[in-house]
Design a protein around this motif. Structure first.
Motif, PDB file in Angstrom:
ATOM      1  N   GLU A 127      39.690  40.879  56.808  1.00  0.00           N
ATOM      2  CA  GLU A 127      39.910  42.217  56.282  1.00  0.00           C
ATOM      3  C   GLU A 127      39.338  43.253  57.250  1.00  0.00           C
ATOM      4  O   GLU A 127      38.264  43.074  57.797  1.00  0.00           O
ATOM      5  N   THR A 128      40.081  44.340  57.442  1.00  0.00           N
ATOM      6  CA  THR A 128      39.592  45.395  58.312  1.00  0.00           C
ATOM      7  C   THR A 128      38.420  46.102  57.654  1.00  0.00           C
ATOM      8  O   THR A 128      38.504  46.509  56.507  1.00  0.00           O
ATOM      9  N   ARG A 129      37.310  46.219  58.388  1.00  0.00           N
ATOM     10  CA  ARG A 129      36.124  46.879  57.858  1.00  0.00           C
ATOM     11  C   ARG A 129      35.756  48.060  58.741  1.00  0.00           C
ATOM     12  O   ARG A 129      35.984  48.036  59.939  1.00  0.00           O
ATOM     13  N   PRO A 130      35.186  49.109  58.166  1.00  0.00           N
ATOM     14  CA  PRO A 130      34.716  50.207  58.999  1.00  0.00           C
ATOM     15  C   PRO A 130      33.598  49.734  59.901  1.00  0.00           C
ATOM     16  O   PRO A 130      32.845  48.818  59.563  1.00  0.00           O
ATOM     17  N   SER A 131      33.485  50.381  61.098  1.00  0.00           N
ATOM     18  CA  SER A 131      32.517  49.938  62.084  1.00  0.00           C
ATOM     19  C   SER A 131      31.093  50.059  61.590  1.00  0.00           C
ATOM     20  O   SER A 131      30.190  49.424  62.122  1.00  0.00           O
ATOM     21  N   SER A 132      30.835  50.880  60.546  1.00  0.00           N
ATOM     22  CA  SER A 132      29.485  51.039  60.026  1.00  0.00           C
ATOM     23  C   SER A 132      29.061  49.855  59.162  1.00  0.00           C
ATOM     24  O   SER A 132      27.896  49.728  58.792  1.00  0.00           O
ATOM     25  N   VAL A 133      30.036  48.989  58.796  1.00  0.00           N
ATOM     26  CA  VAL A 133      29.721  47.823  57.973  1.00  0.00           C
ATOM     27  C   VAL A 133      30.163  46.581  58.748  1.00  0.00           C
ATOM     28  O   VAL A 133      31.189  45.983  58.453  1.00  0.00           O
ATOM     29  N   LEU A 134      29.395  46.225  59.755  1.00  0.00           N
ATOM     30  CA  LEU A 134      29.749  45.097  60.599  1.00  0.00           C
ATOM     31  C   LEU A 134      29.044  43.838  60.126  1.00  0.00           C
ATOM     32  O   LEU A 134      27.897  43.889  59.684  1.00  0.00           O
ATOM     33  N   PRO A 135      29.716  42.704  60.241  1.00  0.00           N
ATOM     34  CA  PRO A 135      29.064  41.447  59.867  1.00  0.00           C
ATOM     35  C   PRO A 135      27.980  41.076  60.872  1.00  0.00           C
ATOM     36  O   PRO A 135      27.912  41.630  61.967  1.00  0.00           O
ATOM     37  N   THR A 136      27.155  40.155  60.505  1.00  0.00           N
ATOM     38  CA  THR A 136      26.107  39.661  61.401  1.00  0.00           C
ATOM     39  C   THR A 136      26.085  38.142  61.341  1.00  0.00           C
ATOM     40  O   THR A 136      26.678  37.531  60.452  1.00  0.00           O
ATOM     41  N   ASP A 137      25.430  37.552  62.296  1.00  0.00           N
ATOM     42  CA  ASP A 137      25.227  36.108  62.321  1.00  0.00           C
ATOM     43  C   ASP A 137      26.541  35.336  62.322  1.00  0.00           C
ATOM     44  O   ASP A 137      26.693  34.326  61.625  1.00  0.00           O
ATOM     45  N   ALA A 190      34.155  32.247  63.740  1.00  0.00           N
ATOM     46  CA  ALA A 190      34.216  33.281  62.705  1.00  0.00           C
ATOM     47  C   ALA A 190      34.459  34.657  63.316  1.00  0.00           C
ATOM     48  O   ALA A 190      35.161  35.488  62.738  1.00  0.00           O
ATOM     49  N   PHE A 191      33.917  34.878  64.494  1.00  0.00           N
ATOM     50  CA  PHE A 191      34.130  36.152  65.189  1.00  0.00           C
ATOM     51  C   PHE A 191      35.604  36.346  65.519  1.00  0.00           C
ATOM     52  O   PHE A 191      36.181  37.415  65.267  1.00  0.00           O
ATOM     53  N   PHE A 192      36.253  35.332  66.064  1.00  0.00           N
ATOM     54  CA  PHE A 192      37.670  35.460  66.404  1.00  0.00           C
ATOM     55  C   PHE A 192      38.511  35.671  65.148  1.00  0.00           C
ATOM     56  O   PHE A 192      39.480  36.441  65.165  1.00  0.00           O
ATOM     57  N   GLU A 193      38.151  35.036  64.062  1.00  0.00           N
ATOM     58  CA  GLU A 193      38.869  35.234  62.805  1.00  0.00           C
ATOM     59  C   GLU A 193      38.692  36.670  62.323  1.00  0.00           C
ATOM     60  O   GLU A 193      39.653  37.339  61.929  1.00  0.00           O
ATOM     61  N   TRP A 194      37.463  37.156  62.356  1.00  0.00           N
ATOM     62  CA  TRP A 194      37.180  38.533  61.928  1.00  0.00           C
ATOM     63  C   TRP A 194      37.878  39.537  62.831  1.00  0.00           C
ATOM     64  O   TRP A 194      38.401  40.562  62.375  1.00  0.00           O
ATOM     65  N   ARG A 209      39.900  48.019  66.762  1.00  0.00           N
ATOM     66  CA  ARG A 209      39.186  48.293  68.003  1.00  0.00           C
ATOM     67  C   ARG A 209      38.742  46.997  68.657  1.00  0.00           C
ATOM     68  O   ARG A 209      38.726  45.943  68.049  1.00  0.00           O
ATOM     69  N   ARG A 210      38.348  47.093  69.933  1.00  0.00           N
ATOM     70  CA  ARG A 210      37.856  45.939  70.683  1.00  0.00           C
ATOM     71  C   ARG A 210      36.358  45.757  70.444  1.00  0.00           C
ATOM     72  O   ARG A 210      35.596  46.714  70.479  1.00  0.00           O
ATOM     73  N   PHE A 211      35.956  44.533  70.206  1.00  0.00           N
ATOM     74  CA  PHE A 211      34.550  44.200  70.013  1.00  0.00           C
ATOM     75  C   PHE A 211      34.172  43.040  70.915  1.00  0.00           C
ATOM     76  O   PHE A 211      35.004  42.172  71.226  1.00  0.00           O
ATOM     77  N   GLU A 212      32.907  43.010  71.311  1.00  0.00           N
ATOM     78  CA  GLU A 212      32.308  41.826  71.899  1.00  0.00           C
ATOM     79  C   GLU A 212      31.366  41.231  70.860  1.00  0.00           C
ATOM     80  O   GLU A 212      31.052  41.868  69.853  1.00  0.00           O
ATOM     81  N   LEU A 213      30.921  40.010  71.100  1.00  0.00           N
ATOM     82  CA  LEU A 213      29.974  39.359  70.203  1.00  0.00           C
ATOM     83  C   LEU A 213      28.679  39.138  70.972  1.00  0.00           C
ATOM     84  O   LEU A 213      28.675  38.489  72.024  1.00  0.00           O
ATOM     85  N   VAL A 214      27.594  39.702  70.468  1.00  0.00           N
ATOM     86  CA  VAL A 214      26.302  39.609  71.148  1.00  0.00           C
ATOM     87  C   VAL A 214      25.315  38.929  70.207  1.00  0.00           C
ATOM     88  O   VAL A 214      24.880  39.523  69.214  1.00  0.00           O
ATOM     89  N   ASP A 215      25.019  37.686  70.494  1.00  0.00           N
ATOM     90  CA  ASP A 215      24.094  36.889  69.683  1.00  0.00           C
ATOM     91  C   ASP A 215      24.471  36.948  68.198  1.00  0.00           C
ATOM     92  O   ASP A 215      23.637  37.184  67.334  1.00  0.00           O
ATOM     93  N   GLY A 216      25.759  36.771  67.925  1.00  0.00           N
ATOM     94  CA  GLY A 216      26.234  36.704  66.551  1.00  0.00           C
ATOM     95  C   GLY A 216      26.610  38.021  65.917  1.00  0.00           C
ATOM     96  O   GLY A 216      27.124  38.048  64.795  1.00  0.00           O
ATOM     97  N   ALA A 217      26.391  39.141  66.617  1.00  0.00           N
ATOM     98  CA  ALA A 217      26.683  40.470  66.053  1.00  0.00           C
ATOM     99  C   ALA A 217      27.791  41.161  66.838  1.00  0.00           C
ATOM    100  O   ALA A 217      27.692  41.296  68.057  1.00  0.00           O
ATOM    101  N   PRO A 218      28.862  41.625  66.169  1.00  0.00           N
ATOM    102  CA  PRO A 218      29.916  42.360  66.859  1.00  0.00           C
ATOM    103  C   PRO A 218      29.401  43.681  67.436  1.00  0.00           C
ATOM    104  O   PRO A 218      28.602  44.374  66.795  1.00  0.00           O
ATOM    105  N   PRO A 220      25.963  30.518  72.972  1.00  0.00           N
ATOM    106  CA  PRO A 220      26.510  29.826  71.796  1.00  0.00           C
ATOM    107  C   PRO A 220      27.076  30.769  70.747  1.00  0.00           C
ATOM    108  O   PRO A 220      27.928  30.368  69.950  1.00  0.00           O
ATOM    109  N   ARG A 221      26.629  32.035  70.739  1.00  0.00           N
ATOM    110  CA  ARG A 221      27.160  33.021  69.793  1.00  0.00           C
ATOM    111  C   ARG A 221      27.413  34.349  70.486  1.00  0.00           C
ATOM    112  O   ARG A 221      27.238  35.411  69.903  1.00  0.00           O
TER     113      ARG A 221
END
Length: 200
Positions: free
Chosen positions: A6-16, A21-25, A31-40, A83-84
């Protein structure tokens, strides 16, 4: 539909997040995101000069390297730096032969980031550390988009990285691992501010 898509606003980003799971999200994000130690981490929009420099570099590399041995990617293929952690470099060159359905590599030989004010702390800091930890990487370049100036780090024959960057302001950047030269005049072709600031 998975809650992760589901599309979420950037102020409510998942963690861990795991990488899977990142590619699914990511599938549901505008927008484009990177994943840094489990956080977009949201990536900035780029200027025309940034895009032009990336295109110039891509063209030079495509015409100089052995394309049966190497693949050039323009910011659209993921580099797994932990790893994340997932990064998207502006230019990345990896050996050919990876699975067509693969979504990541940890075998980059050359990585290039085009510098902007907002990305400088990452490009010179955490990204450099993550990239230089990749076993296959031989050269890391940070390219100024306003003036002809490139910071170059190379891995030595002993496997260790140069402690300080070589700053190239004229001539060409030599990428020994790919047996190619990248002239600054060609890197900055079509960039008026760079021509005005040339130190040749």
């Amino acid at each position: 539909m998975s809650a992760l898509t589901e599309t979420r606003p950037s102020s409510v980003l998942p963690t861990d997040l795991t990488i899977a799971a990142f590619f699914e999200w990511l599938e549901g994000q505008p927008r484009r995101f990177e994943l840094v130690d489990g956080a977009p981490q949201m990536q900035p929009f780029v200027k025309r000069s940034h895009s032009r420099i990336v295109g110039n570099l891509d063209h030079m590399l495509q015409t100089q390297i052995d394309r049966s041995a190497f693949l050039v990617h323009q910011g659209d293929f993921a580099i797994q730096t932990g790893p994340r952690s997932i990064r998207y470099a502006d230019i990345m060159v990896e050996p050919a032969g990876g699975p067509p359905g693969g979504r990541t590599t940890d075998s980059a030989v050359l990585i290039v980031e085009v510098l902007s004010e907002s990305t400088a702390p990452e490009d010179f800091g955490p990204k450099r550390v993550e990239y230089q930890a990749l076993k296959a990487l031989q050269t890391y370049l940070v390219v100024d988009q306003e003036t002809p100036r490139i910071w170059q780090w190379d891995r030595g024959y002993d496997g260790k990285w140069s402690a300080h960057a070589t700053i190239v302001t004229a001539g060409a950047v030599k990428v020994a691992a790919l047996a190619c030269d990248l002239p600054l005049d060609e890197i900055y072709f079509g960039i008026p501010s760079a021509a005005n600031n040339s130190q040749d």
